[in-house]
Design a protein around this motif. Structure first.
Motif, PDB file in Angstrom:
ATOM      1  N   LYS A  18    -118.183 -72.012 -15.749  1.00 43.99           N
ATOM      2  CA  LYS A  18    -117.820 -73.426 -15.699  1.00 43.99           C
ATOM      3  C   LYS A  18    -117.305 -73.952 -17.045  1.00 43.99           C
ATOM      4  CE  LYS A  18    -121.093 -74.629 -12.014  1.00 43.99           C
ATOM      5  NZ  LYS A  18    -122.227 -75.511 -11.642  1.00 43.99           N
ATOM      6  N   ARG A  19    -117.505 -73.189 -18.081  1.00 42.10           N
ATOM      7  CA  ARG A  19    -117.132 -73.645 -19.427  1.00 42.10           C
ATOM      8  C   ARG A  19    -115.611 -73.639 -19.605  1.00 42.10           C
ATOM      9  NH1 ARG A  19    -118.309 -74.336 -24.685  1.00 42.10           N
ATOM     10  NH2 ARG A  19    -116.865 -73.434 -26.191  1.00 42.10           N
ATOM     11  N   VAL A  20    -115.098 -74.691 -20.226  1.00 41.82           N
ATOM     12  CA  VAL A  20    -113.696 -74.759 -20.652  1.00 41.82           C
ATOM     13  C   VAL A  20    -113.712 -75.231 -22.101  1.00 41.82           C
ATOM     14  CG1 VAL A  20    -111.435 -75.800 -20.297  1.00 41.82           C
ATOM     15  CG2 VAL A  20    -112.888 -75.297 -18.321  1.00 41.82           C
ATOM     16  N   GLY A  21    -113.269 -74.394 -23.001  1.00 39.78           N
ATOM     17  CA  GLY A  21    -113.364 -74.697 -24.423  1.00 39.78           C
ATOM     18  C   GLY A  21    -112.361 -75.733 -24.897  1.00 39.78           C
ATOM     19  N   TRP A  22    -112.493 -76.105 -26.153  1.00 40.81           N
ATOM     20  CA  TRP A  22    -111.578 -77.047 -26.814  1.00 40.81           C
ATOM     21  C   TRP A  22    -111.353 -76.545 -28.226  1.00 40.81           C
ATOM     22  CZ3 TRP A  22    -108.843 -81.332 -25.282  1.00 40.81           C
ATOM     23  CH2 TRP A  22    -108.265 -82.104 -26.297  1.00 40.81           C
ATOM     24  N   LYS A  23    -110.101 -76.307 -28.594  1.00 45.26           N
ATOM     25  CA  LYS A  23    -109.809 -75.708 -29.894  1.00 45.26           C
ATOM     26  C   LYS A  23    -109.205 -76.685 -30.892  1.00 45.26           C
ATOM     27  CE  LYS A  23    -107.534 -71.745 -32.070  1.00 45.26           C
ATOM     28  NZ  LYS A  23    -106.688 -70.552 -31.864  1.00 45.26           N
ATOM     29  N   SER A  24    -108.395 -77.623 -30.443  1.00 43.37           N
ATOM     30  CA  SER A  24    -107.655 -78.479 -31.352  1.00 43.37           C
ATOM     31  C   SER A  24    -108.593 -79.283 -32.253  1.00 43.37           C
ATOM     32  CB  SER A  24    -106.756 -79.443 -30.568  1.00 43.37           C
ATOM     33  OG  SER A  24    -105.998 -80.246 -31.449  1.00 43.37           O
ATOM     34  N   ARG A  25    -108.264 -79.348 -33.553  1.00 44.96           N
ATOM     35  CA  ARG A  25    -109.077 -80.087 -34.518  1.00 44.96           C
ATOM     36  C   ARG A  25    -108.474 -81.443 -34.865  1.00 44.96           C
ATOM     37  NH1 ARG A  25    -109.268 -78.063 -39.318  1.00 44.96           N
ATOM     38  NH2 ARG A  25    -107.653 -76.471 -39.149  1.00 44.96           N
ATOM     39  N   VAL A  26    -107.334 -81.761 -34.273  1.00 41.33           N
ATOM     40  CA  VAL A  26    -106.713 -83.057 -34.531  1.00 41.33           C
ATOM     41  C   VAL A  26    -106.335 -83.697 -33.195  1.00 41.33           C
ATOM     42  CG1 VAL A  26    -105.792 -82.396 -36.774  1.00 41.33           C
ATOM     43  CG2 VAL A  26    -104.417 -82.025 -34.740  1.00 41.33           C
ATOM     44  N   THR A  27    -106.276 -85.024 -33.185  1.00 40.97           N
ATOM     45  CA  THR A  27    -105.803 -85.754 -32.021  1.00 40.97           C
ATOM     46  C   THR A  27    -104.738 -86.736 -32.480  1.00 40.97           C
ATOM     47  OG1 THR A  27    -107.627 -87.334 -32.283  1.00 40.97           O
ATOM     48  CG2 THR A  27    -107.959 -85.531 -30.719  1.00 40.97           C
ATOM     49  N   ASP A  28    -104.091 -87.386 -31.530  1.00 42.32           N
ATOM     50  CA  ASP A  28    -102.954 -88.250 -31.853  1.00 42.32           C
ATOM     51  C   ASP A  28    -103.292 -89.733 -31.868  1.00 42.32           C
ATOM     52  OD1 ASP A  28    -101.219 -86.056 -32.024  1.00 42.32           O
ATOM     53  OD2 ASP A  28    -100.882 -86.048 -29.866  1.00 42.32           O
ATOM     54  N   SER A  29    -104.562 -90.075 -31.642  1.00 38.77           N
ATOM     55  CA  SER A  29    -104.915 -91.481 -31.545  1.00 38.77           C
ATOM     56  C   SER A  29    -106.387 -91.678 -31.852  1.00 38.77           C
ATOM     57  CB  SER A  29    -104.590 -92.007 -30.139  1.00 38.77           C
ATOM     58  OG  SER A  29    -105.202 -93.248 -29.882  1.00 38.77           O
ATOM     59  N   LYS A  30    -106.752 -92.912 -32.192  1.00 33.46           N
ATOM     60  CA  LYS A  30    -108.163 -93.234 -32.380  1.00 33.46           C
ATOM     61  C   LYS A  30    -108.949 -93.118 -31.078  1.00 33.46           C
ATOM     62  CE  LYS A  30    -107.359 -98.226 -31.822  1.00 33.46           C
ATOM     63  NZ  LYS A  30    -107.988 -98.325 -30.509  1.00 33.46           N
ATOM     64  N   ASP A  31    -108.224 -93.094 -29.946  1.00 32.76           N
ATOM     65  CA  ASP A  31    -108.872 -92.884 -28.652  1.00 32.76           C
ATOM     66  C   ASP A  31    -109.115 -91.410 -28.380  1.00 32.76           C
ATOM     67  OD1 ASP A  31    -108.947 -95.591 -28.179  1.00 32.76           O
ATOM     68  OD2 ASP A  31    -107.089 -95.626 -27.017  1.00 32.76           O
ATOM     69  N   GLU A  32    -108.757 -90.533 -29.324  1.00 33.76           N
ATOM     70  CA  GLU A  32    -109.038 -89.094 -29.289  1.00 33.76           C
ATOM     71  C   GLU A  32    -108.344 -88.380 -28.124  1.00 33.76           C
ATOM     72  OE1 GLU A  32    -110.306 -88.036 -31.837  1.00 33.76           O
ATOM     73  OE2 GLU A  32    -111.714 -89.484 -32.651  1.00 33.76           O
ATOM     74  N   TYR A  33    -107.019 -88.431 -28.127  1.00 33.92           N
ATOM     75  CA  TYR A  33    -106.275 -87.679 -27.119  1.00 33.92           C
ATOM     76  C   TYR A  33    -105.080 -86.973 -27.755  1.00 33.92           C
ATOM     77  CZ  TYR A  33    -103.159 -91.810 -27.021  1.00 33.92           C
ATOM     78  OH  TYR A  33    -102.317 -92.843 -27.361  1.00 33.92           O
ATOM     79  N   LEU A  34    -104.555 -85.976 -27.033  1.00 32.35           N
ATOM     80  CA  LEU A  34    -103.347 -85.256 -27.418  1.00 32.35           C
ATOM     81  C   LEU A  34    -102.208 -85.734 -26.532  1.00 32.35           C
ATOM     82  CD1 LEU A  34    -104.747 -81.587 -27.510  1.00 32.35           C
ATOM     83  CD2 LEU A  34    -104.689 -83.228 -29.397  1.00 32.35           C
ATOM     84  N   ASP A  35    -101.107 -86.146 -27.120  1.00 27.74           N
ATOM     85  CA  ASP A  35     -99.904 -86.475 -26.348  1.00 27.74           C
ATOM     86  C   ASP A  35     -99.164 -85.186 -26.004  1.00 27.74           C
ATOM     87  OD1 ASP A  35     -99.578 -89.280 -25.883  1.00 27.74           O
ATOM     88  OD2 ASP A  35     -99.338 -89.540 -28.045  1.00 27.74           O
ATOM     89  N   VAL A  36     -98.705 -85.079 -24.769  1.00 29.49           N
ATOM     90  CA  VAL A  36     -97.857 -83.949 -24.375  1.00 29.49           C
ATOM     91  C   VAL A  36     -96.413 -84.341 -24.655  1.00 29.49           C
ATOM     92  CG1 VAL A  36     -97.033 -82.530 -22.464  1.00 29.49           C
ATOM     93  CG2 VAL A  36     -99.456 -83.118 -22.624  1.00 29.49           C
ATOM     94  N   HIS A  37     -95.733 -83.556 -25.492  1.00 27.26           N
ATOM     95  CA  HIS A  37     -94.331 -83.811 -25.847  1.00 27.26           C
ATOM     96  C   HIS A  37     -93.462 -82.812 -25.088  1.00 27.26           C
ATOM     97  CE1 HIS A  37     -95.604 -86.522 -29.074  1.00 27.26           C
ATOM     98  NE2 HIS A  37     -96.498 -85.604 -29.400  1.00 27.26           N
ATOM     99  N   TRP A  38     -92.791 -83.280 -24.041  1.00 22.51           N
ATOM    100  CA  TRP A  38     -91.993 -82.382 -23.205  1.00 22.51           C
ATOM    101  C   TRP A  38     -90.763 -81.883 -23.954  1.00 22.51           C
ATOM    102  CZ3 TRP A  38     -94.771 -81.123 -19.212  1.00 22.51           C
ATOM    103  CH2 TRP A  38     -95.593 -82.053 -18.584  1.00 22.51           C
ATOM    104  N   PHE A  39     -90.505 -80.576 -23.888  1.00 17.98           N
ATOM    105  CA  PHE A  39     -89.291 -80.026 -24.483  1.00 17.98           C
ATOM    106  C   PHE A  39     -88.856 -78.780 -23.729  1.00 17.98           C
ATOM    107  CE2 PHE A  39     -86.786 -77.522 -27.504  1.00 17.98           C
ATOM    108  CZ  PHE A  39     -85.837 -78.469 -27.834  1.00 17.98           C
ATOM    109  N   PRO A  40     -87.628 -78.803 -23.166  1.00 17.58           N
ATOM    110  CA  PRO A  40     -86.753 -79.954 -23.050  1.00 17.58           C
ATOM    111  C   PRO A  40     -87.388 -81.061 -22.187  1.00 17.58           C
ATOM    112  CG  PRO A  40     -85.573 -77.914 -22.574  1.00 17.58           C
ATOM    113  CD  PRO A  40     -87.028 -77.579 -22.610  1.00 17.58           C
TER     114      PRO A  40
END
Length: 495
Positions: free
Chosen positions: A304-326
């Protein structure tokens, strides 16, 4: 305690009357009792926010040491000599040249990296035991020789050169470099930045439509295609995609045909819809506990475990923005998302996660990493491929494809850092380092440029053999039989 009587299990540890438990790996002795000092140490690591993989490394190293001690009950006059011999066996293994092992361990040699990892972990464990329980450290700090001091300083400088406040630590440099562990372990070979093997673009269309899209159950196909788009077109890790909640997908105000996707930290991320708990907390950990009696997925163990690796987020609300490319990936995701969420309306869920299982025995449960990896392998199989990390046929290779696509498009390093959510510019080196194929192509092009210059250049290379022989060699061929402009024998005899 015999060699086989040290057993690792996952346990739920209750420390007070609150009813809250902490799930951690523990070791059981021959009486099926937990090794209590290790339990205390692991609980400390858990409180300090250490990752599950780091904790597992400490437990594995301790298990090896206990097995070694059980198999070698005599012959050591101090804890230090025991640890020195244990460390040696990590490198050599315990099997003799005759194929026998009287200790019964039958260890194969570890790599330098793995052995050093175990040594460092056990050094910290025994230091903690010495400080907490008055035990003797097995690997104490000793005065370092001059070479070790230089290496220690180099390591210290590399660690702190990008630290904005690193200069305030200068007065501690001497204490940092003057000491080293009695047993340090062999230093592994240095490595250049390795290729980040990306998913081959020539297979992506087939994999999307006929691989993952070829699942019999349309719901399964949509779910896995959406995750694929997040990885390949948004640069997410597969674990990050599985933390997505339904509320985390919003219409893009700058492009109504696309969507904005935010991946919130599983514990510290802000709960949706401005939710506030009874105690005033607004985090996702509090939301899960109060609404669903669940713990964040990165705090679980097992499947059931799903890890989390990222040490930075993009907002004070603690989330990562997905930047689509293309950017077209965002539009494709938006269309599939509409169809997928319609299917979800008929599925009972006792959680907020967007991606769920459609297996008849687990319908509606949060989608697990193991289940996704099974679907991924089946998708590759449908188009005649097999999972192979070295060939770029693994889930993480899509993140590599995303990073390399950005580099090839000429996107600046600072923007790539933002897109990949890296804490440091150095972190993206593996994604932007030229591949072996790119190096070969570059050198081939440079060779052609050298051989076929566009403008006259000064002759700096070695003249051809024909040019050299035109002038003759009076010292070794005074009669001009083979050299000179008109050799007497060379051309006539076919030389």
């Amino acid at each position: 305690m015999s060699v086989v009587e040290v057993v690792r299990v996952n346990a739920k540890v209750v420390q007070d009357d609150s009813g809250v438990f902490t799930e951690i790996p523990v070791l059981l002795d021959k009486n099926k009792e937990p090794v209590k000092p290790l339990v205390e140490f692991v609980l400390k690591l858990k409180r300090d926010g250490m990752s599950q993989s780091t904790i597992s490394n400490y437990v594995k190293a301790t298990q090896l040491l206990l097995e070694y001690m059980a198999a070698n009950t005599s012959g050591f006059d101090s804890p230090q000599s025991l640890f020195e011999n244990f460390s040696s066996r990590l490198y050599t293994g315990t099997i003799g040249d005759d194929g026998l092992d009287p200790s019964g361990l039958y260890w194969l040699p570890c790599s330098k990296q793995v052995a050093r990892l175990h040594i460092n972990a056990l050094s910290k464990v025994t230091d903690w035991l010495a400080d907490k329980h008055g035990a003797t450290s097995m690997n104490p700090l000793v005065e370092a020789d001059s070479l070790t001091q230089r290496l220690n300083y180099a390591a210290w400088f590399r660690k702190n050169q990008h630290n904005f406040l690193g200069h305030i630590k200068d007065k501690y440099i001497n204490s940092t470099v003057r000491y080293a562990r009695s047993v340090q372990g062999k230093r592994p070979l240095g490595k250049q930045s390795q290729d980040a093997i990306e998913f081959p673009e020539r297979y992506f269309e087939a994999f999307y439509f006929d691989g993952l899209g070829g699942a019999v159950d349309r719901r399964v196909a949509l779910r896995d295609q959406l995750i694929l788009l997040l990885m390949h077109g948004g640069g997410l890790r597969e674990s990050e995609a599985l933390h997505l909640w339904l509320e985390d997908v919003l219409i893009d105000p700058s492009n109504p045909d696309s969507v904005m996707v935010r991946i919130y930290h599983p514990e510290d991320g802000k709960a949706p819809n401005n939710w506030r708990g009874r105690s005033g907390k607004t985090t996702r950990a509090a939301y899960l506990k109060e609404k669903y009696a669940l713990s964040p997925r990165n705090d679980l163990m097992g499947k059931k475990r799903v890890g989390w690796k990222s040490r930075v987020t993009d907002s004070k609300d603690e989330y990562l923005d997905v930047h689509w490319f293309p950017t077209v990936f965002g539009e494709v995701f938006a269309k599939l998302w509409q169809d997928y969420t319609r299917f979800l309306t008929g599925v009972e869920r006792n959680h907020p996660y967007a991606f769920v299982s459609f297996h008849r025995e687990h319908t509606g449960n949060p989608y697990t990493l193991n289940a996704f990896h099974d679907s991924y392998r089946n998708g590759l199989k449908r188009i005649g491929l097999k999972p192979c990390k070295d060939d770029g046929l693994s889930p993480h290779s899509h993140r590599h494809s995303y990073g390399r696509r950005l580099r090839k498009a000429g996107v600046s390093e600072i923007v790539i850092k933002k897109c990949l959510h890296h804490a440091s510019l150095e972190s993206q080196a593996v994604y932007t380092t030229p591949t072996a194929k790119e190096v070969t192509s570059c050198l081939n092009a440079a060779t052609q440029q050298l051989l076929n210059p566009t403008e006259p250049v000064e002759q700096v290379g070695t003249p051809s053999w024909e040019v050299l022989t035109e002038y003759g060699f009076n010292d070794i061929d005074p009669d001009g039989l083979f050299t000179g402009k008109t050799p007497k024998l060379g051309k006539r005899n076919g030389y």
